[in-house]
Design a protein around this motif. Structure first.
Motif, mmCIF file in Angstrom:
data_model
loop_
_atom_site.group_PDB
_atom_site.id
_atom_site.type_symbol
_atom_site.label_atom_id
_atom_site.label_comp_id
_atom_site.label_asym_id
_atom_site.label_seq_id
_atom_site.Cartn_x
_atom_site.Cartn_y
_atom_site.Cartn_z
ATOM 1 N N ARG A 33 2.787 4.455 -1.066
ATOM 2 C CA ARG A 33 2.713 5.320 -2.235
ATOM 3 C C ARG A 33 4.087 5.415 -2.891
ATOM 4 N NH1 ARG A 33 -0.425 9.598 1.605
ATOM 5 N NH2 ARG A 33 -2.432 8.514 1.658
ATOM 6 N N SER A 64 -3.183 12.951 2.530
ATOM 7 C CA SER A 64 -4.565 12.454 2.626
ATOM 8 C C SER A 64 -5.298 13.098 3.800
ATOM 9 C CB SER A 64 -4.554 10.936 2.800
ATOM 10 O OG SER A 64 -3.757 10.561 3.913
ATOM 11 N N ASP A 91 -5.120 7.559 -3.710
ATOM 12 C CA ASP A 91 -5.911 6.504 -3.090
ATOM 13 C C ASP A 91 -7.091 7.017 -2.281
ATOM 14 O OD1 ASP A 91 -3.979 7.583 -1.421
ATOM 15 O OD2 ASP A 91 -3.894 5.828 -0.134
ATOM 16 N N TRP A 111 0.805 -1.221 0.000
ATOM 17 C CA TRP A 111 0.000 0.000 0.000
ATOM 18 C C TRP A 111 0.841 1.275 0.000
ATOM 19 C CZ3 TRP A 111 1.786 2.198 4.356
ATOM 20 C CH2 TRP A 111 2.214 1.359 5.380
#
Length: 443
Positions: free
Chosen positions: A153, A398, A422, A151
């Motif tokens: 980045r 995020s 994401d 997962w």
């Protein structure tokens, strides 16, 4: 630029830093052997002049003194900044009543830093590290793949290459997952290099706790139980609640030994009885030496040692007795002064600085040229000028909605910071960051 300049910088800051602060008391309440003192935050003085200081964890372990209702002293066990409260232990007289003043003498870490730079051989080694910040060398280390962390980045995956440089920088703006990235990096580094030892430092106890737990989570996800048992968080102000279910991270001393020392410290004979006092002092010192020996052994056995930069400066003598660490990590490094970082850099063969130089910088009171040069600037001020292999910029966040991200990115990060791919399609994430309006809709 020279070592005498750094020593001068520390002297300038010590001269500009008050030795004590007087806090006006709102309320004093006894809680068993402890006292909880609530202070008036806007009424803090030094030498009779209002002081611009905030009650925070830098006052923990401070010495406390007051003159009325009777002369007394105590030790600050902890502070509760959100409630403007100071918790005192070892109190020898009732603390001040409302309207009175409680004087605190905070620990002066600068004195410990001055001691580091007073040692000629160590100072020379520390100063030699300066050029390595801007011109790091390649080093050999097993490459980190991040295979167990699919997962990650793209920029987070690039950060795994930072361990291949003698000095490197992880530039992590808000919400980019800097702490998580650091946890994964250290977990893989320990896993793929079975003999390496790492020293993890950060500016506050909370930051150390967060970074330590991040590494433990990554090791847990990778199924590396044996390494988890050799990660140790050292410090005198550990928040136990941060380690629920992760008690293996805390150094375990002989609890009976600690209890015995605590009892003995309360049984001090009067100094007028020189013979008895001398015997008591010898007993106390013997127990302290046994505890100290246990701590040193824990440091030797651990593969990852975690503590604050302040504690590292105070215990530099002990850390220097250990084999050199393969990697020293400075978390929240943008808040660490250049002089402080340099003093600790020789503890490791390689160093990694993680933080965000666009956020908080080291706090300095002195306006002296040397103090501004060596104490008001962080290691990030000496990093390579461009983003390259030894400097990784985490460019996906995020946390912020797109309009806020775009504004901050343009003002502070040359337009390089963007929303993470994401989360852009995550409707729940988008909904929590959208504006909602209420009303009848009528004029």
């Amino acid at each position: 630029m020279s070592i005498p300049d750094i020593r001068s910088a520390i002297r300038q800051e010590l001269e500009a830093t008050p030795e004590y602060y007087d806090f006006k008391v709102v309320r004093s309440e006894r809680e068993g052997a402890l006292w909880r003192v609530t202070i008036q935050p806007e009424a803090v003085f030094t030498d009779g002049v209002r002081a611009n200081v905030v009650l925070d964890d830098s006052f923990e372990s401070a010495n406390a003194w007051w003159a009325v209702p009777a002369k007394g002293s105590a030790k600050v066990l902890t502070v509760v900044p959100e409630d403007d409260q100071i918790v005192l232990k070892d109190v020898i007289a009732r603390p001040p009543d409302p309207g009175g003043f409680l004087r605190l003498y905070p620990p002066r870490y600068l004195q410990a830093l001055a001691g580091c730079w007073a040692d000629r051989s160590w100072a020379a080694s520390a100063f030699e590290c300066l050029s390595d910040l801007a011109h790091p060398a390649d080093v050999e280390a097993n490459p980190l793949s991040g295979h167990a962390f699919q997962w990650l980045r793209r920029a987070q995956r690039r950060a795994l290459k930072l361990v291949n440089y003698s000095s490197s920088f992880l530039f992590g703006p808000p919400g980019t997952g800097k702490t998580t990235t650091l946890g994964v990096l250290l977990a893989e580094y320990l896993q793929l290099n079975p003999r390496v030892r790492v020293l993890l430092l950060s500016t506050t106890n909370l930051a150390v706790d967060q970074a330590t737990v991040a590494v433990d989570k990554a090791l847990d996800a990778a199924g590396r139980e044996a390494i988890r048992l050799r990660v140790k968080r050292l410090g005198s102000r550990i928040v136990a609640s941060h380690y629920l279910g992760r008690e293996h991270l805390l150094p375990v001393h002989d609890r009976e030994l600690i209890a015995k020392l605590a009892r003995l410290e309360t049984q001090s004979p009067p100094t007028s009885d020189v013979k008895a006092f001398d015997a008591w002092k010898e007993q106390v010192e013997a127990l302290r030496q046994r505890l100290h020996a246990e701590t040193i052994q824990i440091l030797r056995d651990a593969r990852l040692v975690c503590m604050t930069t302040t504690r590292a400066a105070f215990t530099l003598g002990d850390l220097r007795l250990l084999p050199v660490f393969d990697l020293v990590v400075f978390d929240e490094a943008s808040q660490v002064s250049l002089a402080h970082a340099l003093a600790l850099m020789p503890l490791g063969r390689t160093r990694l600085f993680a933080g965000d130089p666009q956020q908080l910088s080291p706090v300095v009171r002195s306006t002296g040229k040397e103090a501004q040069r060596w104490l008001a600037r962080s290691p990030f001020a000496e990093k390579p000028r461009s983003i390259g292999a030894s400097v990784c910029f985490l460019d996906e966040q995020s946390r912020m909605a797109a309009p806020i991200n775009d504004l901050i990115s343009h003002i502070f990060y040359d337009g390089r910071l963007k929303g993470a791919a994401d989360v852009k399609e995550d409707q729940g994430w988008l909904r929590h960051r959208s504006l909602s309006f209420s009303g009848s809709g009528q004029d």
